[in-house]
Motif scaffolding. Structure first.
Motif, mmCIF file in Angstrom:
data_model
loop_
_atom_site.group_PDB
_atom_site.id
_atom_site.type_symbol
_atom_site.label_atom_id
_atom_site.label_comp_id
_atom_site.label_asym_id
_atom_site.label_seq_id
_atom_site.Cartn_x
_atom_site.Cartn_y
_atom_site.Cartn_z
ATOM 1 N N ARG A 51 -42.707 -20.274 13.099
ATOM 2 C CA ARG A 51 -41.861 -19.177 13.593
ATOM 3 C C ARG A 51 -42.536 -17.838 13.318
ATOM 4 N NH1 ARG A 51 -37.492 -21.953 11.311
ATOM 5 N NH2 ARG A 51 -37.394 -20.530 9.536
ATOM 6 N N ILE A 52 -43.044 -17.688 12.083
ATOM 7 C CA ILE A 52 -43.697 -16.427 11.724
ATOM 8 C C ILE A 52 -44.927 -16.211 12.594
ATOM 9 C CG2 ILE A 52 -44.952 -15.224 9.884
ATOM 10 C CD1 ILE A 52 -42.984 -16.597 7.904
ATOM 11 N N ASN A 53 -45.713 -17.278 12.785
ATOM 12 C CA ASN A 53 -46.928 -17.168 13.589
ATOM 13 C C ASN A 53 -46.629 -16.750 15.026
ATOM 14 O OD1 ASN A 53 -49.911 -17.692 13.461
ATOM 15 N ND2 ASN A 53 -49.338 -18.899 15.248
ATOM 16 N N ALA A 54 -45.483 -17.227 15.539
ATOM 17 C CA ALA A 54 -45.112 -16.875 16.913
ATOM 18 C C ALA A 54 -44.681 -15.415 17.011
ATOM 19 C CB ALA A 54 -43.996 -17.790 17.402
ATOM 20 N N LEU A 55 -44.169 -14.861 15.899
ATOM 21 C CA LEU A 55 -43.676 -13.476 15.924
ATOM 22 C C LEU A 55 -44.779 -12.457 15.639
ATOM 23 C CD1 LEU A 55 -40.235 -13.866 14.088
ATOM 24 C CD2 LEU A 55 -40.629 -13.476 16.520
ATOM 25 N N ILE A 56 -45.865 -12.894 15.002
ATOM 26 C CA ILE A 56 -46.926 -11.958 14.619
ATOM 27 C C ILE A 56 -47.522 -11.194 15.813
ATOM 28 C CG2 ILE A 56 -49.325 -11.922 13.776
ATOM 29 C CD1 ILE A 56 -48.374 -13.461 11.351
ATOM 30 N N PRO A 57 -47.835 -11.883 16.931
ATOM 31 C CA PRO A 57 -48.356 -11.100 18.061
ATOM 32 C C PRO A 57 -47.377 -10.025 18.527
ATOM 33 C CG PRO A 57 -48.692 -13.431 18.455
ATOM 34 C CD PRO A 57 -47.851 -13.316 17.212
ATOM 35 N N ILE A 58 -46.081 -10.321 18.511
ATOM 36 C CA ILE A 58 -45.083 -9.344 18.968
ATOM 37 C C ILE A 58 -45.047 -8.144 18.029
ATOM 38 C CG2 ILE A 58 -42.589 -9.006 19.314
ATOM 39 C CD1 ILE A 58 -42.521 -11.698 20.601
ATOM 40 N N ARG A 106 -43.962 -11.188 26.740
ATOM 41 C CA ARG A 106 -43.617 -12.031 25.591
ATOM 42 C C ARG A 106 -42.170 -11.826 25.151
ATOM 43 N NH1 ARG A 106 -48.213 -13.754 22.577
ATOM 44 N NH2 ARG A 106 -50.126 -13.027 23.535
ATOM 45 N N LEU A 107 -41.540 -10.735 25.608
ATOM 46 C CA LEU A 107 -40.198 -10.395 25.132
ATOM 47 C C LEU A 107 -39.153 -11.151 25.960
ATOM 48 C CD1 LEU A 107 -40.710 -6.570 24.609
ATOM 49 C CD2 LEU A 107 -40.983 -8.429 22.973
ATOM 50 N N THR A 108 -39.072 -12.455 25.729
ATOM 51 C CA THR A 108 -38.257 -13.312 26.580
ATOM 52 C C THR A 108 -36.849 -13.535 26.039
ATOM 53 O OG1 THR A 108 -39.290 -15.160 25.456
ATOM 54 C CG2 THR A 108 -40.204 -14.554 27.605
ATOM 55 N N SER A 109 -36.515 -12.987 24.876
ATOM 56 C CA SER A 109 -35.155 -13.150 24.349
ATOM 57 C C SER A 109 -34.749 -11.883 23.610
ATOM 58 C CB SER A 109 -35.083 -14.344 23.401
ATOM 59 O OG SER A 109 -35.659 -14.002 22.152
ATOM 60 N N ASN A 110 -33.451 -11.761 23.337
ATOM 61 C CA ASN A 110 -32.970 -10.566 22.639
ATOM 62 C C ASN A 110 -33.538 -10.480 21.232
ATOM 63 O OD1 ASN A 110 -31.462 -9.325 24.635
ATOM 64 N ND2 ASN A 110 -29.662 -10.597 24.225
ATOM 65 N N VAL A 111 -33.704 -11.636 20.588
ATOM 66 C CA VAL A 111 -34.262 -11.639 19.232
ATOM 67 C C VAL A 111 -35.685 -11.069 19.261
ATOM 68 C CG1 VAL A 111 -34.987 -13.096 17.310
ATOM 69 C CG2 VAL A 111 -32.857 -13.601 18.514
ATOM 70 N N LEU A 112 -36.474 -11.495 20.262
ATOM 71 C CA LEU A 112 -37.853 -11.016 20.353
ATOM 72 C C LEU A 112 -37.895 -9.519 20.673
ATOM 73 C CD1 LEU A 112 -39.522 -14.024 22.225
ATOM 74 C CD2 LEU A 112 -39.451 -13.527 19.780
ATOM 75 N N ARG A 113 -36.975 -9.072 21.534
ATOM 76 C CA ARG A 113 -36.915 -7.640 21.837
ATOM 77 C C ARG A 113 -36.553 -6.839 20.585
ATOM 78 N NH1 ARG A 113 -35.747 -9.488 27.236
ATOM 79 N NH2 ARG A 113 -33.699 -10.251 26.688
ATOM 80 N N LEU A 114 -35.639 -7.406 19.786
ATOM 81 C CA LEU A 114 -35.235 -6.755 18.540
ATOM 82 C C LEU A 114 -36.420 -6.659 17.573
ATOM 83 C CD1 LEU A 114 -32.609 -5.625 17.254
ATOM 84 C CD2 LEU A 114 -32.351 -7.832 16.095
ATOM 85 N N VAL A 115 -37.191 -7.754 17.476
ATOM 86 C CA VAL A 115 -38.373 -7.757 16.608
ATOM 87 C C VAL A 115 -39.360 -6.680 17.069
ATOM 88 C CG1 VAL A 115 -40.411 -9.104 15.903
ATOM 89 C CG2 VAL A 115 -38.144 -10.178 15.931
ATOM 90 N N ALA A 116 -39.537 -6.553 18.384
ATOM 91 C CA ALA A 116 -40.472 -5.548 18.917
ATOM 92 C C ALA A 116 -40.002 -4.125 18.583
ATOM 93 C CB ALA A 116 -40.617 -5.710 20.430
ATOM 94 N N MET A 117 -38.700 -3.865 18.789
ATOM 95 C CA MET A 117 -38.165 -2.532 18.486
ATOM 96 C C MET A 117 -38.294 -2.225 16.990
ATOM 97 S SD MET A 117 -37.143 -1.024 21.209
ATOM 98 C CE MET A 117 -36.119 0.294 20.556
ATOM 99 N N ALA A 118 -37.919 -3.202 16.166
ATOM 100 C CA ALA A 118 -37.992 -3.018 14.718
ATOM 101 C C ALA A 118 -39.434 -2.736 14.300
ATOM 102 C CB ALA A 118 -37.459 -4.257 14.005
ATOM 103 N N SER A 119 -40.381 -3.456 14.914
ATOM 104 C CA SER A 119 -41.796 -3.277 14.578
ATOM 105 C C SER A 119 -42.270 -1.868 14.925
ATOM 106 C CB SER A 119 -42.660 -4.299 15.317
ATOM 107 O OG SER A 119 -42.255 -5.602 15.009
ATOM 108 N N MET A 120 -41.829 -1.375 16.092
ATOM 109 C CA MET A 120 -42.246 -0.032 16.503
ATOM 110 C C MET A 120 -41.701 1.027 15.536
ATOM 111 S SD MET A 120 -42.027 -0.054 20.650
ATOM 112 C CE MET A 120 -42.924 -1.308 21.586
ATOM 113 N N PHE A 121 -40.400 0.911 15.198
ATOM 114 C CA PHE A 121 -39.814 1.888 14.278
ATOM 115 C C PHE A 121 -40.453 1.779 12.888
ATOM 116 C CE2 PHE A 121 -36.326 2.120 17.426
ATOM 117 C CZ PHE A 121 -36.330 3.489 17.593
ATOM 118 N N PHE A 122 -40.705 0.541 12.463
ATOM 119 C CA PHE A 122 -41.339 0.336 11.158
ATOM 120 C C PHE A 122 -42.724 0.996 11.136
ATOM 121 C CE2 PHE A 122 -44.049 -2.006 8.237
ATOM 122 C CZ PHE A 122 -43.279 -2.044 7.089
#
Lengths: 221, 99
Positions: B34-41, A176-192
């Motif tokens: 947008r939020i819904n797409a980010l929730i699984p991640i 699912r981590l297909t862009s830098n923004v998504l990778r950033l969200v994943a990293m932020a989520s893990m640290f959070f």
């Protein structure tokens, strides 16, 4: 059978078998979390949406409350609502068939169906039904196998099952981590999640992480 | 356990059915999408660390972290899903037994 149908059938069945096989990992994770073989199988029959099932048993395994487990699963299930909105005009079904269609509205059935769009509406419908029902069949068979296997093994840590579960989550997250923004969200989520872990009851940090998704999704990019 | 199973199943089915029943415009708000797409991640990321690096309410580095590191390496090497899970399990089990 026309070529058109055969191509759709091939796409659908290859996804159904591959994804269905992940059911082994769910069955094993569920038993490792303390659910019985019967409960694990009922999860796959009745909940039938992989990420939510993994989340529910994952929160229970980490010592979270029942409400946290259900909330995490439901939050992951909201994307199926969006899939249903996309699929309903394509399928055009009523009554019992609509109930069945709703139950098999998941990542894979929607994904295959939408990918059949160039082949027409008939192919989209076939793709949805064959993939949805196919994943349902294999996912449930493999869940049973995984649950039986894990049940026979005993102590989950001794067989590495306690690491296999987070690895499976990482494996679900990775594509699912297909862009830098998504990778950033994943990293932020893990640290959070790690940051709030000492502050909350077990299981709650997982739910709290949705805040990261809300903040990241709020602004137009 | 039964409560988790029953409530999860009921809610997840209700969410699926809702999509088939509501008119399209109800959930067409771009911010909501947008939020819904980010929730699984966000949730999957949290589950990775909560399952791999947390014991009750403490952050710990144990045999599971080693398994997770191997899984990460295998994913970077584009290994298939079953190999990623098996690699993590084998590594973690080995370290668990050595200790």
């Amino acid at each position: 059978m026309s070529d058109l149908t055969r191509a759709t059938l091939r796409d659908s069945l290859s996804v159904a078998v591959t994804v269905g096989a992940y059911g082994v990992a769910f069955g094993a994770a569920s038993v490792a979390a303390g659910f019985s073989v019967l409960q694990s199988c009922l999860f796959s029959l009745l909940t039938f949406t992989g990420a939510s099932q993994f989340a529910a048993v994952g929160v229970v395994a980490s010592g979270g409350a029942a409400a946290s487990a259900v909330a995490a699963a439901a939050l992951l299930g909201t994307r199926n609502t969006l899939y249903g909105i996309q699929m309903a005009p394509v399928l055009h079904v009523e009554g019992l068939r609509r109930m069945v269609a709703a139950h098999v509205t998941i990542d894979e059935s929607t994904g295959v169906s939408l990918s059949q769009a160039p082949r027409g509406t008939k192919a989209m419908r076939e793709g949805f039904w064959i993939t949805g029902l196919g994943v349902f069949l294999f996912w449930n068979l493999f869940t049973f196998a995984g649950a039986l296997g894990a049940n026979a093994l005993g102590n989950p840590a001794s067989w590495g099952l306690d690491a296999a579960v987070p690895a499976a989550f990482l494996g679900l997250l990775w594509p699912r981590l297909t862009s830098n923004v998504l990778r950033l969200v994943a990293m932020a989520s893990m640290f959070f999640a790690l940051g709030v872990t000492p502050l909350m009851r077990a299981g709650l940090p997982i739910i709290a992480t949705t805040v990261v998704a809300v903040i990241a999704g709020w602004r137009r990019r | 356990m039964w409560i988790v199973l029953g409530a999860t199943s009921a809610l997840c089915f209700a969410l699926k059915l809702l999509g088939h029943l509501v008119p399209e415009r109800w959930l067409s708000n771009p911010r909501l999408q947008r939020i819904n797409a980010l929730i699984p991640i966000a949730l999957l990321s949290a589950l990775v660390v909560a399952q791999g690096l947390v014991l009750k309410t403490h952050v710990v580095i144990d045999h599971r972290a080693a398994g997770l590191a191997v899984a990460l390496g295998l994913l970077i090497a584009k290994a298939p899903f079953p190999l990623v899970v098996a690699g993590a399990a084998i590594t973690s089990a080995l370290i668990y037994h050595v200790h």
